[in-house]
Every structure is written in C-alpha cells, then in structure tokens.
Motif scaffolding. Sequence first.
Motif, mmCIF file in Angstrom:
data_model
loop_
_atom_site.group_PDB
_atom_site.id
_atom_site.type_symbol
_atom_site.label_atom_id
_atom_site.label_comp_id
_atom_site.label_asym_id
_atom_site.label_seq_id
_atom_site.Cartn_x
_atom_site.Cartn_y
_atom_site.Cartn_z
ATOM 1 N N GLY A 117 -3.264 -121.374 4.754
ATOM 2 C CA GLY A 117 -2.105 -122.193 4.439
ATOM 3 C C GLY A 117 -1.075 -121.529 3.552
ATOM 4 O O GLY A 117 -0.014 -122.111 3.295
ATOM 5 N N ALA A 118 -1.355 -120.326 3.063
ATOM 6 C CA ALA A 118 -0.418 -119.626 2.178
ATOM 7 C C ALA A 118 0.502 -118.716 2.995
ATOM 8 O O ALA A 118 0.034 -117.954 3.849
ATOM 9 C CB ALA A 118 -1.169 -118.793 1.145
ATOM 10 N N HIS A 119 1.807 -118.827 2.730
ATOM 11 C CA HIS A 119 2.779 -117.941 3.373
ATOM 12 C C HIS A 119 2.580 -116.513 2.868
ATOM 13 O O HIS A 119 2.429 -116.294 1.665
ATOM 14 C CB HIS A 119 4.197 -118.414 3.055
ATOM 15 N N VAL A 120 2.568 -115.561 3.783
ATOM 16 C CA VAL A 120 2.348 -114.159 3.416
ATOM 17 C C VAL A 120 3.679 -113.427 3.437
ATOM 18 O O VAL A 120 4.337 -113.331 4.476
ATOM 19 C CB VAL A 120 1.356 -113.468 4.376
ATOM 20 N N SER A 121 4.087 -112.911 2.279
ATOM 21 C CA SER A 121 5.299 -112.106 2.191
ATOM 22 C C SER A 121 5.157 -111.161 1.014
ATOM 23 O O SER A 121 4.357 -111.397 0.100
ATOM 24 C CB SER A 121 6.540 -112.997 1.998
ATOM 25 N N SER A 122 5.945 -110.088 1.022
ATOM 26 C CA SER A 122 5.915 -109.132 -0.087
ATOM 27 C C SER A 122 6.343 -109.808 -1.382
ATOM 28 O O SER A 122 5.785 -109.540 -2.453
ATOM 29 C CB SER A 122 6.831 -107.941 0.214
ATOM 30 N N ARG A 144 -5.997 -110.686 -1.298
ATOM 31 C CA ARG A 144 -6.354 -111.503 -0.129
ATOM 32 C C ARG A 144 -5.198 -111.539 0.866
ATOM 33 O O ARG A 144 -5.398 -111.446 2.083
ATOM 34 C CB ARG A 144 -6.716 -112.912 -0.579
ATOM 35 N N LEU A 145 -3.973 -111.660 0.355
ATOM 36 C CA LEU A 145 -2.806 -111.692 1.239
ATOM 37 C C LEU A 145 -2.423 -110.303 1.738
ATOM 38 O O LEU A 145 -1.876 -110.169 2.833
ATOM 39 C CB LEU A 145 -1.621 -112.341 0.520
ATOM 40 N N LEU A 146 -2.698 -109.296 0.929
ATOM 41 C CA LEU A 146 -2.458 -107.923 1.379
ATOM 42 C C LEU A 146 -3.407 -107.542 2.509
ATOM 43 O O LEU A 146 -3.021 -106.848 3.451
ATOM 44 C CB LEU A 146 -2.635 -106.941 0.215
ATOM 45 N N GLY A 147 -4.670 -107.945 2.369
ATOM 46 C CA GLY A 147 -5.682 -107.533 3.327
ATOM 47 C C GLY A 147 -6.287 -106.188 2.998
ATOM 48 O O GLY A 147 -7.044 -105.619 3.779
ATOM 49 N N HIS A 148 -5.971 -105.669 1.805
ATOM 50 C CA HIS A 148 -6.531 -104.393 1.338
ATOM 51 C C HIS A 148 -6.398 -104.357 -0.179
ATOM 52 O O HIS A 148 -5.707 -105.201 -0.782
ATOM 53 C CB HIS A 148 -5.823 -103.197 1.977
ATOM 54 N N ALA A 149 -7.053 -103.391 -0.793
ATOM 55 C CA ALA A 149 -6.997 -103.275 -2.245
ATOM 56 C C ALA A 149 -5.597 -102.882 -2.700
ATOM 57 O O ALA A 149 -4.891 -102.141 -2.014
ATOM 58 C CB ALA A 149 -8.014 -102.241 -2.736
ATOM 59 N N LEU A 150 -5.195 -103.389 -3.859
ATOM 60 C CA LEU A 150 -3.951 -102.920 -4.459
ATOM 61 C C LEU A 150 -4.050 -101.429 -4.705
ATOM 62 O O LEU A 150 -5.057 -100.940 -5.216
ATOM 63 C CB LEU A 150 -3.707 -103.644 -5.788
#
Length: 247
Positions: free
Chosen positions: A188-193, A210-216
């Motif tokens: 339900g969270a919008h994904v944007s930079s 979680r929104l990146l899909g990878h580690a910072l």
Amino acid sequence: MNGDSTRDRNRPACTSQNGADGMSLRSEADKGRRIRVFRGFDALPQFRHPVATIGSFDGVHLGHRALLDRLTAEARARGGESIVLTFDPHPRITLGRSEGLHLLTSLDEKIDLLERAGVDNVVVIPFDRAFSALSGREFAERYLLERLGVEVLVAGYDHRFGHDRIDCDGLEALGLHVVRVGERQVAGAHVSSTTIRRLVEAGDFAEAERLLGHALRHTEPVGACGEEIAKAPVESASDHPENNDKI
C-alpha cells in the motif's frame, strides 16, 4: 572507438559538463562490467532493435525495477538491446532546485544496480542548461530516433519529459511505440525516490530498504553540494572505495 565510452569519475559535484553530445573516455571502473556505458550521444554503436527508458533512477528502487523488468522483457521479445538514459548531474542541480536534495546513489552505484537488473546499455546524459531547454519532441526526434534509433519507449504511468513536459503517448505520431508501466506499491505504500529519501532522513532505514528492494549503499551520505547528512547503514569500505560521483 569501440563504443564503450563512459563517465568522468573525477568531475566535481554540483557542476555541469557542457554539451549533451560530449564524449568521454573509458574509466578503470567500467572495465569489469558487462553493461556498456556511454556519456553523451557521440560515438554510439548501432544498437540492435533498441528498447529504451528515461529517468534519473536515483536509488534504482522497486518502482524502477518494475520499469526495468518491462524494459528488458520488451528487448528480449524483439531480439534487441535495452537502453537506460539517465542524467548526470541530477536535473534539479542544473536547474538550481537542489536545496534539500540528498541522492540515494552515486552514478557508479546506480550503474551497478542497473547492471544487476539486466540492462544492456546506459547512456549518461550530461544535463546542462542547453539540454534542459529541449522540448520533448526535439529530444525524441534528435536523440531517441536519430541518434539511438529507439523502436520502443518504456515509460512510467506519469512520465513526461522535455521543458514542455509532453506526455509520452504523443510520441506515437513520430513512429515511436510507447509502453506504459503502472504505479508500483509495496504493501500500500507508494514507491518513489522522494519517499525513500524522506525515510532515510527520518532514520527509518528498514522501511527505506524495503521500498528500495536492496540494502542502502551509502558510505558517506551527502547532500547536493557536499554537506553531510545523517549516516545510513554502511557497507564495508571495500565495497565502494570511491564515491566521487555522489552528490
């Protein structure tokens, strides 16, 4: 020139190189990469049935991944090559709107993530004032069609480009097939930079990742003109020995 042109790693942050047609030399960092990297539009090879997408791709997050997955699938279906066109510096820096901008990835990190996503080629556009003045139609005709020979443009659901912010669907009249990719949400969270940058600045690194899909991938998080910001979780220094392109 064999076409494996690439970036100037030592260019100072917060400056813009002149000319979207500028050529650059191959750097040591790119020699081990499978992805081909080009700066500007000179000395490009003839791409095979090119399928392209355009954007800043800061962070290469899950929303970007949906776009990239469609890009690479369209290229495979046509027996062609995928191309990502991105910008350096970030357009907001050139346009004087960089206050508060803290990028998630350096140019090197972005290219590494694009390679992991299966992209064949990256064209880094030196984003200067002259380039920013192009209309969407001028950009499509001069660069997408004439220079790159793009057959298919993969675009986000709300993507517009050019100083006149034209809708990509209007490019169909030029013979450019446009494929739209819908909005990506995670639980339900919008994904944007922008959303992810705000999470990082608030210290919510778990949700950001979680929104990146990878580690910072930050080692020294910095703002648009070099000011330090709160540190994010870091990888080992050996993972990213240099961050000269981080803004």
